[in-house]
Design a protein around this motif. Structure first.
Motif, PDB file in Angstrom:
ATOM      1  N   GLY A  16       0.803  -1.209   0.000  1.00 26.31           N
ATOM      2  CA  GLY A  16       0.000   0.000   0.000  1.00 26.31           C
ATOM      3  C   GLY A  16       0.842   1.268   0.000  1.00 26.31           C
ATOM      4  O   GLY A  16       2.067   1.227  -0.058  1.00 26.31           O
ATOM      5  N   SER A  17       0.136   2.389   0.083  1.00 28.37           N
ATOM      6  CA  SER A  17       0.788   3.703   0.035  1.00 28.37           C
ATOM      7  C   SER A  17       0.297   4.590   1.167  1.00 28.37           C
ATOM      8  O   SER A  17      -0.836   4.428   1.651  1.00 28.37           O
ATOM      9  CB  SER A  17       0.483   4.399  -1.299  1.00 28.37           C
ATOM     10  OG  SER A  17       0.998   3.671  -2.392  1.00 28.37           O
ATOM     11  N   LYS A  64      15.196   4.382  -2.521  1.00 26.30           N
ATOM     12  CA  LYS A  64      15.053   5.028  -3.820  1.00 26.30           C
ATOM     13  C   LYS A  64      14.084   4.249  -4.695  1.00 26.30           C
ATOM     14  O   LYS A  64      14.130   3.031  -4.770  1.00 26.30           O
ATOM     15  CB  LYS A  64      16.409   5.122  -4.521  1.00 26.30           C
ATOM     16  CG  LYS A  64      17.344   6.144  -3.922  1.00 26.30           C
ATOM     17  CD  LYS A  64      18.664   6.169  -4.662  1.00 26.30           C
ATOM     18  CE  LYS A  64      19.627   7.175  -4.046  1.00 26.30           C
ATOM     19  NZ  LYS A  64      20.954   7.170  -4.709  1.00 26.30           N
ATOM     20  N   GLY A  65      13.193   4.983  -5.332  1.00 25.09           N
ATOM     21  CA  GLY A  65      12.228   4.377  -6.225  1.00 25.09           C
ATOM     22  C   GLY A  65      10.891   4.091  -5.570  1.00 25.09           C
ATOM     23  O   GLY A  65       9.887   3.952  -6.258  1.00 25.09           O
ATOM     24  N   ARG A  66      10.860   4.000  -4.261  1.00 30.86           N
ATOM     25  CA  ARG A  66       9.587   3.759  -3.566  1.00 30.86           C
ATOM     26  C   ARG A  66       9.083   4.999  -2.848  1.00 30.86           C
ATOM     27  O   ARG A  66       7.878   5.203  -2.726  1.00 30.86           O
ATOM     28  CB  ARG A  66       9.735   2.618  -2.548  1.00 30.86           C
ATOM     29  CG  ARG A  66      10.016   1.273  -3.159  1.00 30.86           C
ATOM     30  CD  ARG A  66       9.768   0.154  -2.151  1.00 30.86           C
ATOM     31  NE  ARG A  66      10.644   0.245  -0.989  1.00 30.86           N
ATOM     32  CZ  ARG A  66      10.215   0.328   0.275  1.00 30.86           C
ATOM     33  NH1 ARG A  66       8.927   0.357   0.536  1.00 30.86           N
ATOM     34  NH2 ARG A  66      11.084   0.363   1.269  1.00 30.86           N
ATOM     35  N   PHE A  67      10.002   5.822  -2.340  1.00 31.07           N
ATOM     36  CA  PHE A  67       9.627   7.015  -1.573  1.00 31.07           C
ATOM     37  C   PHE A  67       9.985   8.260  -2.369  1.00 31.07           C
ATOM     38  O   PHE A  67      11.005   8.294  -3.053  1.00 31.07           O
ATOM     39  CB  PHE A  67      10.371   7.054  -0.236  1.00 31.07           C
ATOM     40  CG  PHE A  67       9.912   6.031   0.775  1.00 31.07           C
ATOM     41  CD1 PHE A  67       9.127   4.945   0.424  1.00 31.07           C
ATOM     42  CD2 PHE A  67      10.289   6.161   2.108  1.00 31.07           C
ATOM     43  CE1 PHE A  67       8.708   4.019   1.358  1.00 31.07           C
ATOM     44  CE2 PHE A  67       9.881   5.228   3.058  1.00 31.07           C
ATOM     45  CZ  PHE A  67       9.100   4.159   2.684  1.00 31.07           C
ATOM     46  N   THR A  68       9.141   9.284  -2.250  1.00 28.76           N
ATOM     47  CA  THR A  68       9.393  10.557  -2.916  1.00 28.76           C
ATOM     48  C   THR A  68       9.159  11.700  -1.940  1.00 28.76           C
ATOM     49  O   THR A  68       8.083  11.789  -1.349  1.00 28.76           O
ATOM     50  CB  THR A  68       8.477  10.735  -4.134  1.00 28.76           C
ATOM     51  OG1 THR A  68       8.665   9.643  -5.051  1.00 28.76           O
ATOM     52  CG2 THR A  68       8.793  12.046  -4.853  1.00 28.76           C
ATOM     53  N   MET A  82       4.972   7.555   0.120  1.00 36.85           N
ATOM     54  CA  MET A  82       5.549   6.223   0.320  1.00 36.85           C
ATOM     55  C   MET A  82       4.698   5.203  -0.425  1.00 36.85           C
ATOM     56  O   MET A  82       3.514   5.058  -0.132  1.00 36.85           O
ATOM     57  CB  MET A  82       5.599   5.894   1.809  1.00 36.85           C
ATOM     58  CG  MET A  82       6.351   6.932   2.638  1.00 36.85           C
ATOM     59  SD  MET A  82       6.522   6.465   4.370  1.00 36.85           S
ATOM     60  CE  MET A  82       4.827   6.544   4.905  1.00 36.85           C
ATOM     61  N   ASN A  83       5.304   4.522  -1.368  1.00 36.08           N
ATOM     62  CA  ASN A  83       4.613   3.512  -2.167  1.00 36.08           C
ATOM     63  C   ASN A  83       5.228   2.140  -1.943  1.00 36.08           C
ATOM     64  O   ASN A  83       6.346   2.017  -1.445  1.00 36.08           O
ATOM     65  CB  ASN A  83       4.686   3.881  -3.654  1.00 36.08           C
ATOM     66  CG  ASN A  83       4.027   5.195  -3.981  1.00 36.08           C
ATOM     67  OD1 ASN A  83       3.033   5.578  -3.346  1.00 36.08           O
ATOM     68  ND2 ASN A  83       4.550   5.900  -4.976  1.00 36.08           N
ATOM     69  N   SER A  84       4.489   1.119  -2.340  1.00 32.78           N
ATOM     70  CA  SER A  84       4.963  -0.268  -2.222  1.00 32.78           C
ATOM     71  C   SER A  84       5.536  -0.541  -0.835  1.00 32.78           C
ATOM     72  O   SER A  84       6.630  -1.090  -0.687  1.00 32.78           O
ATOM     73  CB  SER A  84       6.032  -0.546  -3.291  1.00 32.78           C
ATOM     74  OG  SER A  84       5.529  -0.302  -4.584  1.00 32.78           O
TER      75      SER A  84
END
Length: 121
Positions: A16-17, A64-68, A82-84
């Motif tokens: 989830g996110s 890196k790649g999951r959080f922005t 926050m993804n995945s």
């Protein structure tokens, strides 16, 4: 007095996110770097991501790649998308800001109170 208030934490299933927000308020002239840290039970607090006032970002390599991270300078607010999400992302997430205050004595590093993120099915 400068304050940082985080919001957006909670319980989410793996995959989830969540989006965390941190709003700074008070006697603020400008905010230099802002960042997110996290601390899991029994572990040291670690950097998640940081962003300068110009928008340059830094991330923990493992995230890196999951959080922005992003920020809205007009609102003195920093965000963390926050993804995945994984169970190992479970921690208390803290916001940090390097604040320049109109009052010299109030300038410096500030931390929020923390928001719990739990990733579990």
């Amino acid at each position: 007095q400068v304050q940082l208030v985080e919001s957006g934490g909670g319980l989410v299933q793996p995959g989830g996110s969540l989006r965390l927000s941190c709003a700074a308020s008070g006697n603020i002239f400008a905010i230099n770097a802002m960042g997110w840290y996290r601390q899991a039970p029994g572990k040291q607090r670690e950097l998640v991501a940081a962003i300068t006032d110009g928008g340059t970002t830094t991330y923990a390599d493992s995230l890196k790649g999951r959080f922005t991270i992003s920020r809205d300078n007009a609102k003195n607010t920093v965000y963390l998308q926050m993804n995945s999400l994984k169970p190992e992302d479970t921690a208390v997430y803290y916001c940090r800001a390097d604040v320049a205050s109109w009052s010299t004595s109030e300038s410096g590093d500030y931390w929020g109170q923390g928001t719990q993120v739990t990733v579990s099915s």
